[in-house]
Design a protein around this motif. Structure first.
Motif, mmCIF file in Angstrom:
data_model
loop_
_atom_site.group_PDB
_atom_site.id
_atom_site.type_symbol
_atom_site.label_atom_id
_atom_site.label_comp_id
_atom_site.label_asym_id
_atom_site.label_seq_id
_atom_site.Cartn_x
_atom_site.Cartn_y
_atom_site.Cartn_z
ATOM 1 N N LEU A 76 52.527 60.585 25.132
ATOM 2 C CA LEU A 76 53.586 59.794 25.767
ATOM 3 C C LEU A 76 54.460 60.684 26.636
ATOM 4 O O LEU A 76 54.794 60.335 27.764
ATOM 5 N N PHE A 77 54.819 61.870 26.114
ATOM 6 C CA PHE A 77 55.650 62.802 26.863
ATOM 7 C C PHE A 77 54.954 63.245 28.148
ATOM 8 O O PHE A 77 55.598 63.373 29.198
ATOM 9 N N ALA A 78 53.643 63.474 28.087
ATOM 10 C CA ALA A 78 52.911 63.867 29.286
ATOM 11 C C ALA A 78 52.990 62.779 30.351
ATOM 12 O O ALA A 78 53.178 63.061 31.542
ATOM 13 N N LEU A 79 52.849 61.509 29.947
ATOM 14 C CA LEU A 79 52.966 60.408 30.904
ATOM 15 C C LEU A 79 54.387 60.312 31.447
ATOM 16 O O LEU A 79 54.586 60.115 32.659
ATOM 17 N N HIS A 80 55.371 60.438 30.574
ATOM 18 C CA HIS A 80 56.770 60.409 31.016
ATOM 19 C C HIS A 80 57.035 61.499 32.052
ATOM 20 O O HIS A 80 57.718 61.263 33.058
ATOM 21 N N THR A 81 56.473 62.674 31.825
ATOM 22 C CA THR A 81 56.670 63.779 32.766
ATOM 23 C C THR A 81 56.014 63.475 34.110
ATOM 24 O O THR A 81 56.606 63.714 35.176
ATOM 25 N N LEU A 82 54.803 62.930 34.085
ATOM 26 C CA LEU A 82 54.139 62.539 35.330
ATOM 27 C C LEU A 82 54.974 61.520 36.091
ATOM 28 O O LEU A 82 55.168 61.637 37.309
ATOM 29 N N TYR A 83 55.486 60.515 35.391
ATOM 30 C CA TYR A 83 56.197 59.427 36.055
ATOM 31 C C TYR A 83 57.556 59.855 36.608
ATOM 32 O O TYR A 83 57.987 59.367 37.661
ATOM 33 N N THR A 84 58.228 60.754 35.899
ATOM 34 C CA THR A 84 59.600 61.093 36.281
ATOM 35 C C THR A 84 59.716 62.432 37.005
ATOM 36 O O THR A 84 60.667 62.643 37.757
ATOM 37 N N ARG A 85 58.763 63.356 36.763
ATOM 38 C CA ARG A 85 58.768 64.659 37.423
ATOM 39 C C ARG A 85 57.361 65.015 37.886
ATOM 40 O O ARG A 85 56.762 65.984 37.424
ATOM 41 N N PRO A 86 56.781 64.209 38.779
ATOM 42 C CA PRO A 86 55.402 64.471 39.205
ATOM 43 C C PRO A 86 55.238 65.802 39.916
ATOM 44 O O PRO A 86 54.108 66.278 40.075
ATOM 45 N N ASP A 87 56.353 66.409 40.334
ATOM 46 C CA ASP A 87 56.306 67.717 40.974
ATOM 47 C C ASP A 87 56.207 68.859 39.974
ATOM 48 O O ASP A 87 55.957 70.005 40.356
ATOM 49 N N ALA A 88 56.399 68.583 38.688
ATOM 50 C CA ALA A 88 56.506 69.651 37.699
ATOM 51 C C ALA A 88 55.173 70.313 37.403
ATOM 52 O O ALA A 88 55.116 71.522 37.114
ATOM 53 N N PHE A 89 54.071 69.546 37.438
ATOM 54 C CA PHE A 89 52.750 70.058 37.111
ATOM 55 C C PHE A 89 51.723 69.502 38.087
ATOM 56 O O PHE A 89 51.957 68.497 38.751
ATOM 57 N N PHE A 90 50.581 70.171 38.121
ATOM 58 C CA PHE A 90 49.451 69.704 38.912
ATOM 59 C C PHE A 90 48.578 68.743 38.103
ATOM 60 O O PHE A 90 48.058 67.759 38.628
ATOM 61 N N ALA A 91 48.433 69.026 36.792
ATOM 62 C CA ALA A 91 47.548 68.238 35.938
ATOM 63 C C ALA A 91 48.290 67.797 34.683
ATOM 64 O O ALA A 91 49.064 68.561 34.092
ATOM 65 N N TYR A 92 48.010 66.558 34.283
ATOM 66 C CA TYR A 92 48.668 65.948 33.130
ATOM 67 C C TYR A 92 47.584 65.455 32.179
ATOM 68 O O TYR A 92 46.694 64.702 32.583
ATOM 69 N N ILE A 93 47.663 65.869 30.909
ATOM 70 C CA ILE A 93 46.653 65.506 29.919
ATOM 71 C C ILE A 93 47.341 64.737 28.806
ATOM 72 O O ILE A 93 48.194 65.284 28.096
#
Length: 273
Positions: free
Chosen positions: A158-175
Motif C-alpha cells: 500500500l505504501f509503495a502505491l501511495h508513494t507512486l501516486y503522491t511522489r512519482p518523482d521519488a523513484f523510477f520503479a515501484y514494487i
C-alpha cells in the motif's frame, strides 16, 4: 573431538546502523548492502526495501545471485533495508508508518488485538526515507539517482502505491506485493484518481510491478481483486510512460509469496536498469 567454535553468520556485503527520525523520534534499523568493486559509470541502481527485519537477507541474496555479470563478478544494484530497531519480523510501528489517515472507526478490528496504532504516518515516513536516509546512502555509495526502486509487501505494498501516486518523482520503479488496499480503499483510490489526472503523453518513464499469491484469492480483504484492478486501470497509460506488470504466483499465500515475489521483483528491476 575438539570443541567447535561457532561464529555469527552475517548477510554478505551488508552493514547496518540505527537512525532516529527527526520528526517522530522513532528508531529505525537501516541496512546497506553494497556490491564489491567499482560502481558503474552512472552509479549503482538501488532498491529500497520496507519491512527489512523480515526480508533483507532474501532480497540481498536475490540481488547478489541474479545480478552477477557474465564473468561472475559483482552485482549491479545496492540494497537499502528500512527496518526497525527490534528483533521481530514485523514491528507494530509499521501500522503507523505505512498507513494512510483512515479514521479508526472505518477499520476492521486490529489483527493483533487491542487498539489500532496511530494511522496516517506514510508521508512522515516517506520524508524520513527521502530526506534523512537517502542522503546518508548517497554520501557512502555512488548511486544512479535515475534508477531507484521501492519494494513493499502487504501494508508496505500500500505504501509503495501511495508513494507512486503522491511522489512519482521519488523513484523510477515501484514494487507493490499483495497491497493492503481494502482497509484504506477510499483514500488510496482517491489518490489513484488524482495521480491519473496528472499523467500526460510522453511522460517520464515509470515502472510498476504488482504481485500476489494465488491463494490470496480467498483472502477476506480481496487482495487479488483489488491488486488486479489497479494493474488493469493503470495499464492503459503506457503512452504516458507508465509501464505496469502484474503477476499471480501459483499456490502461494499472503506470507509464503514473499520469497518468490522477491525473486521475481528483483529480476524485473534488474532487467529494467
Amino acid at each position: 573431538m575438539s570443541e567447535l567454535e561457532w561464529k555469527t553468520a552475517g548477510i554478505p556485503w551488508t552493514k547496518q546502523l540505527t537512525m532516529t527520525a527527526t520528526g517522530s523520534g522513532q528508531a529505525y534499523r537501516i541496512y546497506l548492502a553494497v556490491p564489491p568493486g567499482e560502481a558503474p559509470e552512472a552509479g549503482f541502481p538501488v532498491m529500497y526495501v520496507l519491512d527489512a527485519n523480515s526480508v533483507i537477507g532474501t532480497v540481498v541474496e536475490a540481488v547478489r545471485l541474479q545480478g552477477r555479470s557474465r564473468n561472475g563478478q559483482g552485482s549491479p544494484a545496492v540494497v537499502v533495508g528500512l527496518g526497525y530497531d527490534e528483533e521481530i519480523p514485523f514491528a507494530t510501528a509499521r501500522f503507523t508508518d505505512y498507513s494512510l489517515p483512515m479514521p479508526i472507526d472505518e477499520l476492521p478490528p486490529f489483527s493483533r488485538g487491542g487498539e489500532w496504532p496511530r494511522q496516517g504516518g506514510a508521508d512522515d515516513f516517506l520524508r524520513f526515507v527521502l530526506e534523512e536516509v537517502r542522503p546518508v546512502v548517497e554520501s557512502m555509495v555512488a548511486i544512479n539517482r535515475e534508477r531507484q526502486a521501492i519494494f513493499g509487501h502487504s501494508l508496505g505494498g500500500l505504501f509503495a502505491l501511495h508513494t507512486l501516486y503522491t511522489r512519482p518523482d521519488a523513484f523510477f520503479a515501484y514494487i507493490a506485493g499483495s497491497p493492503s488496499i481494502d482497509w484504506y480503499k477510499r483514500l488510496i483510490l482517491a489518490e489513484e484518481q488524482e495521480f491519473v489526472s496528472r499523467l500526460q503523453r510522453g511522460g517520464q518513464p515509470k515502472q510498476l510491478f504488482i504481485g500476489v499469491g494465488e491463494e490470496e484469492e480467498t483472502h477476506p480483504t480481496r487482495i487479488n481483486e483489488h491488486a488486479r484492478g489497479v494493474a488493469e486501470r493503470l495499464g492503459v497509460f503506457g503512452d504516458c510512460g507508465l509501464n505496469v506488470s502484474f503477476e499471480q504466483f501459483a499456490r502461494e499465500n499472503h506470507i509464503s509469496v514473499l520469497p518468490v515475489l522477491i525473486s521475481r521483483a528483483v529480476r524485473w528491476f534488474l532487467q529494467s536498469v
